[in-house]
Design a protein around this motif. Structure first.
Motif, short mmCIF file in Angstrom:
data_model
loop_
_atom_site.label_atom_id
_atom_site.label_comp_id
_atom_site.label_asym_id
_atom_site.label_seq_id
_atom_site.Cartn_x
_atom_site.Cartn_y
_atom_site.Cartn_z
N ARG A 131 -4.91 1.56 -4.65
CA ARG A 131 -6.23 2.19 -4.73
C ARG A 131 -6.74 2.60 -3.35
NH1 ARG A 131 -11.45 0.99 -4.10
NH2 ARG A 131 -10.90 -1.06 -3.28
N VAL A 132 -6.64 1.70 -2.39
CA VAL A 132 -7.04 2.02 -1.01
C VAL A 132 -5.82 1.85 -0.11
CG1 VAL A 132 -9.45 1.38 -1.31
CG2 VAL A 132 -7.80 -0.35 -0.58
N LEU A 133 -5.84 2.54 1.01
CA LEU A 133 -4.76 2.46 2.00
C LEU A 133 -3.38 2.57 1.32
CD1 LEU A 133 -6.35 -0.44 4.06
CD2 LEU A 133 -6.09 1.94 4.82
N PRO A 134 -3.14 3.65 0.57
CA PRO A 134 -1.91 3.75 -0.20
C PRO A 134 -0.64 3.85 0.63
CG PRO A 134 -3.08 5.83 -0.24
CD PRO A 134 -3.99 4.84 0.41
N SER A 135 -0.76 4.19 1.91
CA SER A 135 0.44 4.32 2.74
C SER A 135 0.97 2.98 3.21
CB SER A 135 0.15 5.21 3.95
OG SER A 135 -0.84 4.60 4.78
N LEU A 136 0.20 1.91 3.01
CA LEU A 136 0.61 0.58 3.46
C LEU A 136 1.18 -0.21 2.29
CD1 LEU A 136 -2.39 -0.40 5.77
CD2 LEU A 136 -0.25 0.72 6.39
N ALA A 137 2.38 -0.75 2.47
CA ALA A 137 2.98 -1.60 1.44
C ALA A 137 2.19 -2.89 1.32
CB ALA A 137 4.43 -1.89 1.80
N ARG A 138 2.19 -3.45 0.10
CA ARG A 138 1.47 -4.70 -0.14
C ARG A 138 2.39 -5.90 0.01
NH1 ARG A 138 -2.02 -0.69 0.19
NH2 ARG A 138 -3.93 -1.02 -0.99
N ILE A 139 1.89 -6.93 0.67
CA ILE A 139 2.60 -8.19 0.81
C ILE A 139 1.63 -9.29 0.39
CG2 ILE A 139 3.73 -9.79 2.40
CD1 ILE A 139 4.34 -7.33 4.17
N ARG A 140 2.04 -10.10 -0.56
CA ARG A 140 1.17 -11.18 -0.99
C ARG A 140 1.37 -12.37 -0.07
NH1 ARG A 140 -3.41 -11.90 -2.56
NH2 ARG A 140 -3.13 -10.28 -4.16
#
Length: 597
Positions: A131-140
């Motif tokens: 939804r936000v900052l789509p260029s950054l991969a998510r890391i939990r």
């Protein structure tokens, strides 16, 4: 149209702002703005081009990271980005906000680390998607600061570290506000600075952290002024304030904020103190900031107002950015048009000079004149022409039937002379264009180290071939004109090359460029050719054929030169001419969107 933010919260339809038709129209406009900004190429090396390219890329990123997501989801949690100078204590402050260590400050500066986004556990779904900052991969991640990739097992590749966002769910973060710990805004690492700017551009509110001895630094103030232009809510944390200096330093900082249009910013003072064994500030030192964030989080209507205020301010600032890119795109087009005009003008002038050379008698000098004289005879022959046209016809006819080679030599001399003129003028045009382009920064960039100041390889051969093609077309015209003239069949059968040579001489016989004895000699030769042709075809037909032959030669020379100038024009970028006007219209539409929000 699909933007990079299309993947949204699972309850997207329910979270779209009220006034569905207006909201959908706004999103459609913003997506068009994004698409056209991304398509606005600025390849020429103009003085402001690099800045405009960065501005366009930054504007596209902000549309992706913040404006479009926020327009779709006004009730999403506020994103509070904690930013500031190197060593200002941002990470320590974030730990203080949640009440326990969750981020790790580096002992060596600059700290190269992933940004960490802290959110309440109930609001994970707002941030795990794109939804936000789509260029950054998510890391939990977890409060133990041992991140693992979200939704998959395995470690995060080192190369992806600075393009990833660590998500940490923590009940210490009040629901309604997420806190993002950003890299240093003045880091010596380009990647850190760029990422910090990207994160701040995606903020709904900004917590700016500085220290008592660095609050007037230029770099963070530039970003503060950018925040003011977006009408974003700002909280300023003045850290490490020596005992007894609180009032003096805070008053000076408040004065600076007022002067720069940030008088409404909340100011928090953290005294210089000793951290505990876990690197934590005393709880009381951070309590005012925690309470401020908690109050914002608890007020749903207030959060919505903050989101709308920041969004409208950002859209208004975006209008200025889009307008600046539109101006840069227009300047690019003007620069490209000037370079094109330089090439077109130089080669157009060359074509005109070649045309002048074909009608001012210049080509009747030298070898051409000598070969023509060999063909028609001496001055005594001219006297014979004046005395008896019939005897002239018989003599020339016999000459044609018995000795055709001299006419061919006239054609060859014309080919050689004309080729020399064309090649010389093409070289002059290339040198002129090359010099004018190198005097222009954009043209110099397009040429690079290539030398285009001469003719291209093989041009001389192409020019010679085109001249021969012109001569063949001229012969065909004579044959066509002679059809049906039965009384002249004998002339056409035995003298086609001679008649062609005569017509070429007539084409080149306007003697304005000759002086002295040349005028008489060349003029006499032209009279011979013209009388000969008029005896066969008639005066009007000769005039018409000469004009047609000259126009055909001029057209062929223009084509040759147009092909030659392509070596310059092919280097110009292929512009969509509508982009500047489209972007200017978008800028105006964004202003209206912000005004009507």
């Amino acid at each position: 149209m699909t933007s990079p933010n299309e993947q949204d919260h699972p309850n997207h339809a329910q979270r779209t702002p009220a006034g569905s038709a207006a909201a959908l129209a706004a999103v459609a406009l913003l997506e068009e703005v994004r698409e056209d900004l991304a398509a606005a190429e600025l390849p020429l090396a103009l003085p402001d081009s690099e800045q405009a390219r960065r501005e366009a890329a930054s504007a596209v990123a902000q549309l992706d990271d913040y404006i479009l997501p926020r327009y779709r989801s006004l009730d999403a949690p506020l994103l509070a980005v904690v930013g500031g100078s190197t060593g200002a204590g941002k990470s320590t402050l974030v730990n203080g906000i949640v009440g326990h260590p969750v981020t790790r400050a580096g002992a060596i500066r600059p700290t190269t680390r992933q940004p960490i986004l802290l959110h309440h556990p109930s609001e994970a779904d707002w941030f795990e998607g794109q939804r936000v900052l789509p260029s950054l991969a998510r890391i939990r991640g977890s409060v133990t600061n041992s991140p693992v990739p979200a939704n998959r097992a395995g470690a995060v590749p080192d190369a992806a570290a600075m393009s990833s966002l660590v998500l940490v769910a923590d009940p210490g973060v009040p629901a309604g506000v997420a806190v993002l710990d950003a890299p240093d805004v003045d880091s010596i690492s380009d990647d850190n600075r760029k990422l910090a700017a990207q994160l701040l551009a995606a903020a709904d509110l900004w917590v700016f952290v500085t220290t008592a001895n660095r609050y007037a630094d230029a770099v963070p103030w530039k970003l503060l002024l950018n925040a003011a232009s977006r009408d974003i809510m700002v909280g300023v944390v003045l850290d490490r304030v020596p005992a007894g200096a609180e009032e003096e330093v805070s008053e000076d900082l408040r004065s600076l904020l007022d002067r720069e249009g940030l008088g409404a910013a909340q100011l928090f003072i953290i005294p210089e103190t000793t951290l505990d064994a876990m690197g934590m500030l005393p709880a009381g030192a951070v309590q005012p900031l925690r309470a401020w964030l908690a109050d914002l989080a608890a007020d749903a209507a207030g959060r919505s107002d903050i989101a709308r205020r920041t969004l409208n301010g950002t859209v208004r600032a975006m209008a200025e950015r889009v307008s600046a890119v539109a101006l840069a795109a227009r300047e690019q087009q003007h620069a490209a048009a000037n370079l094109e005009d330089a090439a077109v003008g130089a080669y157009g002038d060359a074509a005109d000079r070649i045309l002048d050379a074909t009608r001012d008698g210049a080509l009747l000098r030298g070898e051409v004149l000598a070969r023509w004289q060999d063909f028609v005879g001496t001055g005594e022959f001219f006297r014979t022409l004046e005395q008896n046209v019939g005897r002239f016809r018989d003599r020339v006819g016999a000459f044609f039937r018995g000795e055709p080679a001299p006419a061919v030599r006239v054609e060859a001399a014309i080919e050689t002379g004309l080729q020399a003129v064309i090649v010389d003028e093409a070289a002059n045009a290339a040198e002129d264009t090359d010099q004018r382009w190198r005097n222009d920064p954009a043209g110099r960039q397009l040429l690079g180290t290539d030398d285009l100041s001469g003719t291209t390889p093989g041009f001389e051969d192409r020019a010679a071939a085109e001249i021969r093609a012109w001569q063949e077309a001229l012969m065909d015209m004579i044959r066509t004109e002679g059809q049906g003239k039965r009384t002249q069949a004998r002339w056409l059968s035995f003298g086609i090359n001679g008649l062609g040579a005569a017509l070429m001489i007539v084409v080149f016989s306007m003697t304005a460029g000759l002086t002295g004895l040349e005028v008489g000699v060349a003029g006499g030769t032209a009279v011979v050719g013209q009388r000969l042709l008029e005896a066969v075809f008639g005066e009007d037909a000769v005039r018409r054929m000469a004009e047609k032959a000259r126009e055909d030669l001029h057209t062929r020379c223009q084509v040759l030169l147009q092909e030659e100038r392509r070596k310059f024009l092919s280097r110009l970028p292929d512009y969509d001419g509508s982009i500047p006007d489209t972007l200017a219209a978008h800028a105006a539409a964004l202003v209206r969107l912000a005004d009507n929000a």
